[in-house]
Structures are given as C-alpha cells and as structure tokens.
Design a protein around this motif. Structure first.
Motif: not given
Length: 248
Positions: A96-97, A117-123, A125-127, A170-171
C-alpha cells in the motif's frame, strides 16, 4: 559462510532468496532480513541469530510501543535503498503506497514496475493512493516547496507508470478526497505486509528531507496500526483515478 562451506549462491538456495539479497546482507551491516529468512540462514550456517544480526535480538526485548519501532531516520533519504527494495520484494499479501506522489519508487527501487506486476499477478493486493494533480492542495504545496520537479509532475510520473502497466487484477489506484488532501500531503504511509515506512512531512520540506520511521506490527493498537488505520481511512474516502489519468 566459510565455516559452513557455503557460497552466497548456495546460501541463497538454502534460504529461498536471490543471490542479490544475500549480497545485500553481506554489504550492509544495518540491513536486517525478515525473521523467517534470518532463521533459515542461521539454520543453514549453524550459528545463533545474535552472531549475525544482534540488532534483531535486541529489538525483541523492547517493551510497549517501542518494540514496533525498528529504526528511525532523520531524513527519508538516509534510509538505505536496500530497505525499500527488500520490503517491496518480500511482501506477499499487502503493498500500500499512500504517499502523495509515490514517484520515487519508480526511479529508486530497482525493477519496481516489473515487481508491482509480478506481485499483483501472484495475488498480492497493490494499492496506490495519490494526491489529485489538479487539486487545490497540490497547487498550494507546489508554491510552498518551490522546486523544479513539482508535486503535480511527480504525481504524473506515477500515473504514467500505472498506465503502462495497464489494467491488472489486484492493482488499484485512487486520488485522496479533496477534504482529505491536506491530511494526505502531510503524512506518507507505505505498507509492506506487517512492516510500514512512515514519513511526516515537515513545513516546506519535500519528502526525502523529512524524517522516516520504520515500524513493524507486533499487536493490536500499536503504532503500526495507528498509521495503517489513517491510510485506510483516506483510501476508503478516496476517488477512483479517471482512466485518462492513467488508472490501473
């Protein structure tokens, strides 16, 4: 490592991290890996944690609210780039940024866009919670800071990178609500699972000249949760970034 007969690559394989991360441990005495990685490294090397990372052991005996304070820096720029990189890399469920611009991640954290991208695709949550580049508080802050790389320009950098990432499950990205903008611009909260880096912005200073606290959650109602709740409140009242502004 020599006593255990392990090379950096072999240790990295045993711990389950990259060779670069092991090299960061060797090159930065102030860098403390996550507890799980510390435990695995000590097991592989056959030594006690206190021998490798005495600060981590000392932190565990802190009491009260102090134990959540991992480190404090008089300037955000004094926080080693390896700290930001490792926190981003090791987060698994929550990134969370909630800085007002978040622009420095794209220029100072290696391969940040690819990691997002990799983190979001791995599930994970990126905000991204951003200030409105056309908002009144943004214009006021630009007058106060009076620097070449303006606040709206820095927000624009983040929006451009988010647009390049394209729609990605996820983004998420939001602008803080107009009534919350003054609270947002004066305090940045960056969350990485159970770690957070928090910057209270001082007077006319830009983010990298303001102090920074590294917090790690140990329980309910601590400093970590207080700042996390602040960011969540701003997020809940935030407004979706329009598609034309680079929404993800």
């Amino acid at each position: 490592m020599e006593g255990a007969g392990l090379s950096p690559r072999q240790l990295a394989h045993r711990v389950g991290v990259s060779v670069k991360q092991v090299e960061r441990w060797l090159g930065d005495a102030d860098l403390t890996p996550h507890a799980r990685n510390r435990a695995d490294a000590c097991r592989a090397l056959g030594v006690d944690e206190e021998m490798l990372w005495p600060k981590a052991v000392q932190e565990r005996v802190k009491t009260g609210g102090d134990r959540e304070l991992v480190h404090s820096y008089p300037y955000r720029s004094a926080c080693p780039s390896t700290v930001w990189t490792e926190l981003v890399e090791t987060a698994e469920s929550e990134l969370f940024f909630a800085g007002y611009t978040n622009y420095f991640f794209w220029t100072q954290v290696p391969h940040f866009a690819a990691t997002v991208r990799r983190k979001a695709e791995a599930g994970c949550r990126v905000r991204f919670l951003l200030g409105d580049p056309d908002g009144e508080v943004t214009r006021q802050r630009e007058t106060i800071e009076d620097v070449a790389l303006s606040v709206s320009t820095r927000i624009g950098i983040t929006l451009e990178h988010l647009e390049r990432l394209g729609p990605l499950e996820g983004l998420e990205a939001r602008f803080s609500a107009p009534l919350d903008a003054i609270n947002h611009v004066s305090l940045s909260v960056f969350r990485f699972d159970h770690d957070a880096l928090v910057t209270p912005h001082l007077a006319r200073l830009v983010g990298h000249d303001s102090p920074l606290l590294h917090l790690r959650r140990y329980g309910d109602g601590g400093m970590f949760e207080r700042f996390a709740e602040h960011a969540e409140e701003l997020w809940e009242r935030g407004e979706p970034v329009p598609a034309s502004s680079g929404s993800a």
